[in-house]
Write a protein that holds these residues in place. Structure first.
Motif, short mmCIF file in Angstrom:
data_model
loop_
_atom_site.label_atom_id
_atom_site.label_comp_id
_atom_site.label_asym_id
_atom_site.label_seq_id
_atom_site.Cartn_x
_atom_site.Cartn_y
_atom_site.Cartn_z
N ALA A 151 -7.54 12.40 -0.99
CA ALA A 151 -7.23 11.49 -1.65
C ALA A 151 -5.84 10.85 -0.39
O ALA A 151 -5.50 11.07 0.34
CB ALA A 151 -6.60 12.01 -2.60
N ARG A 152 -5.95 9.87 -1.10
CA ARG A 152 -4.34 8.94 -0.89
C ARG A 152 -3.53 9.32 -1.50
O ARG A 152 -3.34 9.35 -2.69
CB ARG A 152 -4.49 7.29 -1.68
CG ARG A 152 -3.41 6.03 -1.22
CD ARG A 152 -3.96 5.09 -1.35
NE ARG A 152 -3.14 4.15 -1.85
CZ ARG A 152 -3.38 2.68 -2.37
NH1 ARG A 152 -4.67 2.24 -1.87
NH2 ARG A 152 -2.03 1.49 -2.50
N LEU A 153 -2.12 9.60 -0.52
CA LEU A 153 -0.97 10.54 -1.48
C LEU A 153 0.01 9.16 -2.13
O LEU A 153 0.24 8.56 -1.32
CB LEU A 153 -0.81 11.23 -1.01
CG LEU A 153 0.98 11.62 -0.89
CD1 LEU A 153 0.32 12.78 -2.02
CD2 LEU A 153 0.75 13.06 -0.13
N ILE A 154 0.90 9.29 -3.08
CA ILE A 154 1.94 8.60 -3.76
C ILE A 154 3.17 9.22 -4.19
O ILE A 154 2.59 10.41 -4.82
CB ILE A 154 1.15 7.52 -4.59
CG1 ILE A 154 0.79 6.54 -3.67
CG2 ILE A 154 2.68 6.92 -4.70
CD1 ILE A 154 -0.38 5.48 -5.07
N ARG A 187 1.64 20.17 0.01
CA ARG A 187 1.00 20.10 -1.02
C ARG A 187 0.21 19.85 -1.87
O ARG A 187 -1.22 19.83 -1.59
CB ARG A 187 2.05 21.63 -2.62
CG ARG A 187 3.05 23.03 -2.19
CD ARG A 187 3.99 22.78 -2.89
NE ARG A 187 2.84 23.75 -4.13
CZ ARG A 187 3.80 24.27 -5.10
NH1 ARG A 187 5.11 24.02 -5.01
NH2 ARG A 187 3.17 24.04 -6.84
N ALA A 188 0.34 19.03 -1.95
CA ALA A 188 -0.37 17.93 -2.04
C ALA A 188 -1.42 17.14 -1.60
O ALA A 188 -2.62 17.35 -1.36
CB ALA A 188 0.13 15.79 -3.34
N ALA A 189 -0.39 17.27 0.25
CA ALA A 189 -1.85 16.76 0.93
C ALA A 189 -3.14 18.21 1.17
O ALA A 189 -3.76 17.25 1.64
CB ALA A 189 -0.40 15.78 1.81
N ASN A 245 -9.55 9.91 -6.27
CA ASN A 245 -9.36 9.36 -4.49
C ASN A 245 -7.41 8.92 -4.68
O ASN A 245 -7.45 8.43 -3.75
CB ASN A 245 -9.56 7.55 -5.58
CG ASN A 245 -10.67 7.52 -5.58
OD1 ASN A 245 -11.35 7.43 -6.82
ND2 ASN A 245 -12.05 8.72 -4.75
N VAL A 246 -6.47 9.28 -5.54
CA VAL A 246 -5.30 8.55 -5.11
C VAL A 246 -4.39 10.28 -6.00
O VAL A 246 -4.53 10.45 -7.17
CB VAL A 246 -4.64 7.62 -6.05
CG1 VAL A 246 -3.32 7.25 -6.45
CG2 VAL A 246 -5.76 6.00 -5.39
N LEU A 259 0.83 -1.23 0.17
CA LEU A 259 -0.07 0.01 -0.22
C LEU A 259 0.72 1.12 -0.17
O LEU A 259 1.68 1.67 0.55
CB LEU A 259 -0.83 0.17 1.38
CG LEU A 259 -2.03 -1.31 1.50
CD1 LEU A 259 -2.64 -1.12 2.88
CD2 LEU A 259 -3.23 -1.47 0.10
N THR A 260 0.77 1.96 -1.26
CA THR A 260 2.18 3.38 -0.97
C THR A 260 1.26 4.45 -0.31
O THR A 260 1.86 5.16 -0.89
CB THR A 260 2.32 2.96 -2.74
OG1 THR A 260 1.17 3.17 -3.41
CG2 THR A 260 2.96 2.14 -3.68
N THR A 261 0.66 4.47 0.37
CA THR A 261 -0.03 6.06 1.37
C THR A 261 0.81 6.10 1.83
O THR A 261 2.31 5.98 2.52
CB THR A 261 -0.90 4.94 2.04
OG1 THR A 261 -2.30 4.27 1.37
CG2 THR A 261 -1.85 6.48 2.71
N VAL A 262 1.55 7.42 1.66
CA VAL A 262 1.93 8.21 2.64
C VAL A 262 1.77 8.53 3.25
O VAL A 262 1.94 9.24 4.27
CB VAL A 262 3.33 9.43 1.60
CG1 VAL A 262 4.30 9.77 2.21
CG2 VAL A 262 3.85 8.42 0.37
#
Length: 622
Positions: free
Chosen positions: A437-440, A429-431, A418-419, A358-361
């Motif tokens: 969303a799930r952040l990769i 900045r993405a978060a 979603n991702v 699971l590549t969630t950061v």
């Protein structure tokens, strides 16, 4: 402070980037039809002035106003900038547009906010239209008398400063700031927010400008990528370099080489010195481009060169930057051992995310079955993100999952994403942009284990068909037989007495070896991998496996499971389940994803860690 600078730089580039097509059209008209162009034509050359003085500033101001105040902000920004243009008729007002566009958007946004709940019924259209007209007129008047003359003065001062730098041979030192700023993803802001307005004024007066060449030269980055291709000891990095070279040099997406520098920051010396040498050469030869080279492809760079010797000089500057950058980067890359390169990736927690499958950061806990939209995000939303989205969209196409894959600016991620996939440096900045969303985060859009793990996770949603395998279906019995040896009863050990970490890892490796999955050398590679970065994934589970260099020692894919009820210390944590993995090619990613899915039941996991017998473990992972 760095984040504020990045946000400001992003805003500047966001005003310009959507209008790059207009800049290219103006550049080609200039290169082709002016008196010194390739196809001199007085009538067509007359397009140059109106496009430069009116079209480009209005487009930039409209975009700036829209970013702040939506469509109404765009309209009032376009009105306001006309006043700036009239107030400074002798200068291209690109910088003025970058001021008046956002100001107009801000004014109408504040007006609309003040009118919320106070709009008389039936007067909405009247008030909305008159507010833009009246406020736009006021801003145009202010622009004509104040902003226009002021921005003209700023341009004169900046241009004079550039002239001083050129005359005293100091302009090449600008590379000391340009190259590190590019790696921090401020490349678009530097080029279009600072250099392009100055260069445009110079080009209008002299027919060309060296300022167009400072940031856009693809040579410094090309030299770095060539060095990694030739001398990197990390196979994944070495293998990804040729693709990155094509995308950078021909596609003009400079962001593709930034992770190679972030992987080994000392390498930044190479593009700095390479660009210094190129700018010095261009200064001595009086070189310049007739228009902005965007994106920074060799094709765009050469197409904006003046005809005749101008093209030769332009190309030589690129060659000089490439050669110098390559010569400096090569020994640095060559001396960096394999461990140091993998350690750079470890700093991004890539191994921990890969182990989980699971590549969630950060961000929401979005499961594979709930993914409907994947958004690749970069600074401007047009370069590396577009390339990454295209590649991943093509990669999952045959999975037929109905997932939308698109790209955007990191600060404008749609609410239905979603991702979100972005570079590590942009994750904050993405978060903020997409908390739902799930952040990769990635090291490299071309070859990154996080993307591989995401693909493997999505692939498990299908009926077992592998999109990247041969399309010919094997009989069900044959498939079952092929997969049957991944975990065998002999590969499960329960109730093991606690030992130290290395002993436990070696025990798992020895079991893999005894069962014929790997050669004996793989055991040392598992220990080496643990030294680089822990394979403890949390929840009392560790998944030790070998380094990428040990792939050739893997005979077939398989896992072993060792249960330690009292735990094995992995630093501050204890692992009760140690799952040794060996995978042929990329099969370990599918195994990791399946293991992660099997461990979602917390009650089952607690049982597996301390009490479960071999049959239960076999049913869970088999």
């Amino acid at each position: 402070m760095k984040n504020k600078i990045q946000r400001f730089g992003k805003f500047l580039s966001a005003m310009v980037m959507p209008n790059i097509g207009a800049f290219i059209a103006w550049g080609f008209i200039t290169a082709l039809f002016i008196e010194a162009g390739w196809l001199p034509n007085a009538k067509l050359a007359a397009l140059n002035g109106p496009m430069l003085n009116y079209l480009l500033p209005i487009l930039v101001a409209y975009q700036g106003g829209k970013l702040v105040g939506g469509d109404r902000g765009g309209v009032i920004g376009g009105i306001a900038v006309i006043g700036v243009i009239v107030g400074a008729p002798d200068y291209p007002m690109l910088m003025g547009a970058m001021v008046m566009g956002p100001v107009g958007g801000w004014v109408i946004k504040k007006f609309d906010k003040a009118m919320e709940g106070h709009m008389p019924a039936g007067f909405e259209m009247l008030i909305n239209n008159f507010s833009i007209g009246i406020l736009g007129m006021i801003l145009a008047i202010i622009g004509s008398y104040v902003i226009g003359p002021f921005m003209a003065g700023v341009l004169v001062v900046l241009t004079a400063g550039v002239d001083v730098l050129v005359n005293h041979g100091l302009l090449p030192l600008a590379a000391i700031f340009i190259e590190p700023a590019k790696v921090l993803f401020l490349n678009n802001a530097i080029n279009h927010g600072i250099f392009t307005p100055i260069a445009t004024l110079q080009a209008e007066q002299a027919g060309k400008s060296i300022m167009y060449m400072l940031e856009a030269n693809p040579g410094p980055g090309l030299g770095v990528l060539l060095a990694y291709w030739a001398f990197s000891k990390d196979k994944a990095t070495k293998d990804s370099a040729p693709g990155a070279i094509i995308i950078h040099f021909l596609g003009g997406i400079h962001e593709i080489y930034f992770p190679y520098i972030l992987m080994n920051p000392v390498v930044i010396i190479a593009p700095i010195v390479g660009n210094i040498c190129a700018i010095t050469f261009y200064t001595i030869t009086g070189a310049g481009l007739v228009g902005p080279a965007s994106p920074g492809s060799i094709i765009a760079f050469m197409s904006m060169a003046p005809k005749g010797m101008g093209m030769v000089i332009t190309f030589l500057g690129v060659a000089i930057a490439t050669a110098v950058s390559f010569l400096i980067a090569s020994p640095i890359v060559k001396m960096a051992d394999h461990k140091s390169l993998e350690d750079a990736q470890a700093k991004k927690d890539s191994m921990k995310a890969e182990a989980k499958g699971l590549t969630t950061v950060s961000g929401a806990d979005v499961q594979a079955k709930d993914i409907k939209k994947i958004v690749f995000a970069c600074d401007a939303g047009m370069g590396s993100s577009a390339m990454g989205a295209t590649k991943f969209r093509n990669r999952i196409k045959d999975l037929n999952l109905g997932i939308t894959v698109t790209n955007t600016s990191v600060d404008n991620v749609p609410a239905d994403a979603n991702v979100v996939v972005c570079q590590e440096i942009l994750k904050d900045r993405a978060a903020k942009s997409a908390p739902q969303a799930r952040l990769i985060t990635l090291e490299n859009f071309l070859a990154d284990p996080h993307l591989d793990a995401l693909y493997a996770e999505l692939e498990t949603l299908t009926t077992g068909k592998t999109a990247e395998a041969d399309k010919t279906e094997a009989p069900a019995e044959e498939k079952k037989e092929t997969k049957a040896g991944i975990l065998v009863p002999e590969g499960i050990k329960t109730g093991c007495a606690s030992v130290d970490k290395e002993t436990a890892i070696r025990a798992a490796g020895q079991l893999l070896c005894d069962l014929g999955y790997v050669d004996a050398n793989y055991i040392d590679a598992m220990v080496e991998r643990e030294k680089i970065v822990t394979t403890y994934m949390g929840m009392g589970v560790a998944i030790p496996h070998g380094t990428s260099d040990a792939k050739e020692t893997v005979k077939k894919s398989g896992i072993v499971v060792m249960q330690y009820p009292d735990g094995v210390s992995f630093g501050d944590e204890k692992a009760n389940l140690i799952i040794g993995i060996a995978g042929v090619g990329d099969e370990h990613l599918e195994i990791l994803a399946n293991i992660a899915g099997s461990l979602e039941d917390e009650a089952l996991l607690e049982n597996l860690k301390k009490n479960a017998d071999a049959d239960t473990i076999m049913k869970t992972f088999g």
